[in-house]
Design a protein around this motif. Structure first.
Motif, PDB file in Angstrom:
ATOM      1  N   GLN A 142       1.764  -4.734   0.176  1.00 39.13           N
ATOM      2  CA  GLN A 142       1.963  -4.865  -1.803  1.00 39.13           C
ATOM      3  C   GLN A 142       2.085  -4.279  -2.062  1.00 39.13           C
ATOM      4  OE1 GLN A 142       4.848  -7.416  -2.037  1.00 39.13           O
ATOM      5  NE2 GLN A 142       4.728  -8.077   0.477  1.00 39.13           N
ATOM      6  N   HIS A 143       2.543  -3.476  -3.417  1.00 38.89           N
ATOM      7  CA  HIS A 143       2.612  -1.667  -4.420  1.00 38.89           C
ATOM      8  C   HIS A 143       0.881  -2.865  -4.808  1.00 38.89           C
ATOM      9  CE1 HIS A 143       2.726  -0.098  -7.924  1.00 38.89           C
ATOM     10  NE2 HIS A 143       3.522   0.981  -7.528  1.00 38.89           N
ATOM     11  N   SER A 144       0.512  -3.961  -5.326  1.00 39.35           N
ATOM     12  CA  SER A 144      -0.586  -3.984  -6.390  1.00 39.35           C
ATOM     13  C   SER A 144      -1.454  -3.680  -5.349  1.00 39.35           C
ATOM     14  CB  SER A 144      -0.640  -5.310  -7.205  1.00 39.35           C
ATOM     15  OG  SER A 144      -0.171  -6.417  -6.001  1.00 39.35           O
ATOM     16  N   PHE A 145      -1.486  -4.336  -3.979  1.00 35.28           N
ATOM     17  CA  PHE A 145      -2.592  -4.420  -2.858  1.00 35.28           C
ATOM     18  C   PHE A 145      -3.377  -2.662  -3.121  1.00 35.28           C
ATOM     19  CE2 PHE A 145      -3.961  -3.556   1.044  1.00 35.28           C
ATOM     20  CZ  PHE A 145      -4.922  -4.187   1.369  1.00 35.28           C
ATOM     21  N   VAL A 147      -2.275  -0.312  -4.793  1.00 36.85           N
ATOM     22  CA  VAL A 147      -2.454   0.541  -5.484  1.00 36.85           C
ATOM     23  C   VAL A 147      -4.094   0.604  -6.623  1.00 36.85           C
ATOM     24  CG1 VAL A 147      -1.928   0.803  -8.051  1.00 36.85           C
ATOM     25  CG2 VAL A 147      -0.314   0.938  -6.389  1.00 36.85           C
ATOM     26  N   ASP A 148      -4.823  -1.150  -5.890  1.00 36.56           N
ATOM     27  CA  ASP A 148      -5.675  -0.923  -6.356  1.00 36.56           C
ATOM     28  C   ASP A 148      -6.411  -0.778  -5.515  1.00 36.56           C
ATOM     29  OD1 ASP A 148      -8.035  -3.061  -7.232  1.00 36.56           O
ATOM     30  OD2 ASP A 148      -7.948  -4.151  -5.658  1.00 36.56           O
ATOM     31  N   ARG A 149      -6.161  -1.178  -3.944  1.00 33.46           N
ATOM     32  CA  ARG A 149      -7.021   0.249  -2.857  1.00 33.46           C
ATOM     33  C   ARG A 149      -7.663   1.885  -3.276  1.00 33.46           C
ATOM     34  NH1 ARG A 149      -7.501  -1.955   2.788  1.00 33.46           N
ATOM     35  NH2 ARG A 149      -8.985  -0.130   2.250  1.00 33.46           N
ATOM     36  N   ARG A 151      -6.772   3.214  -6.113  1.00 30.26           N
ATOM     37  CA  ARG A 151      -7.975   3.542  -7.446  1.00 30.26           C
ATOM     38  C   ARG A 151      -9.445   3.014  -6.882  1.00 30.26           C
ATOM     39  NH1 ARG A 151      -3.944  -0.296 -11.325  1.00 30.26           N
ATOM     40  NH2 ARG A 151      -2.881   1.770 -11.902  1.00 30.26           N
TER      41      ARG A 151
END
Length: 154
Positions: A142-145, A147-149, A151
């Protein structure tokens, strides 16, 4: 009787092929003078370096005599390990060069599930044809996962 043996007529230990001017070949021909000539150095420079190595190692690596240079058993062990070290240096320099040329390395790609299922198989196939020595790391999520990776530089 000395425990040293005569150095073979010509002993080569190549450090970096094709780059002898930067990382010269260590060469003995029963004479520090011949080694110095081969390396385009002075004999005192060779003698000083040898003395420094012997001080660091705490042993005599080469014995000098009328018959020329004799390598000690400790010198043979040192030379064997020096060869291994120079080979590792050669591999490291080749790897860095390949990385700079884009011939080696890895690329991490994150994709949403819909993109991963439809586009990534063909994209991966094309990428591997064009860059066979680059490791491609695929991550779906998913997008949030993703983006977190990104960052965290994972």
């Amino acid at each position: 009787m000395s425990s040293a043996r005569t150095v073979p007529h010509a002993l080569y230990l190549q450090s970096v092929p094709g780059k002898a001017h930067k990382n010269p070949t260590l060469w003995f021909q029963k004479s520090l003078k011949h080694a110095a000539e081969f390396l385009h150095l002075t004999q005192p420079a060779i003698s000083k370096t040898l003395k420094e190595l012997e001080e660091i190692a705490g042993v005599t690596l080469l014995e000098r005599g009328r018959g020329g240079v004799l390598i000690t058993p400790e010198g043979e062990v040192f030379l064997r390990h020096a060869a291994t070290s120079l080979n590792a240096l050669d591999q490291a320099l080749n790897s860095v060069s390949a990385l700079q040329k884009g011939e080696q390395g890895s690329l991490a790609v994150g994709a949403l599930p819909s993109v991963a299922a439809r586009l990534m198989p063909l994209a991966t196939q094309i990428f591997k044809q064009d860059f066979p020595h680059i490791t491609l790391l695929l991550e779906g999520g998913q997008h949030s996962f993703l983006v977190d990776r990104l960052r965290r530089n994972d």
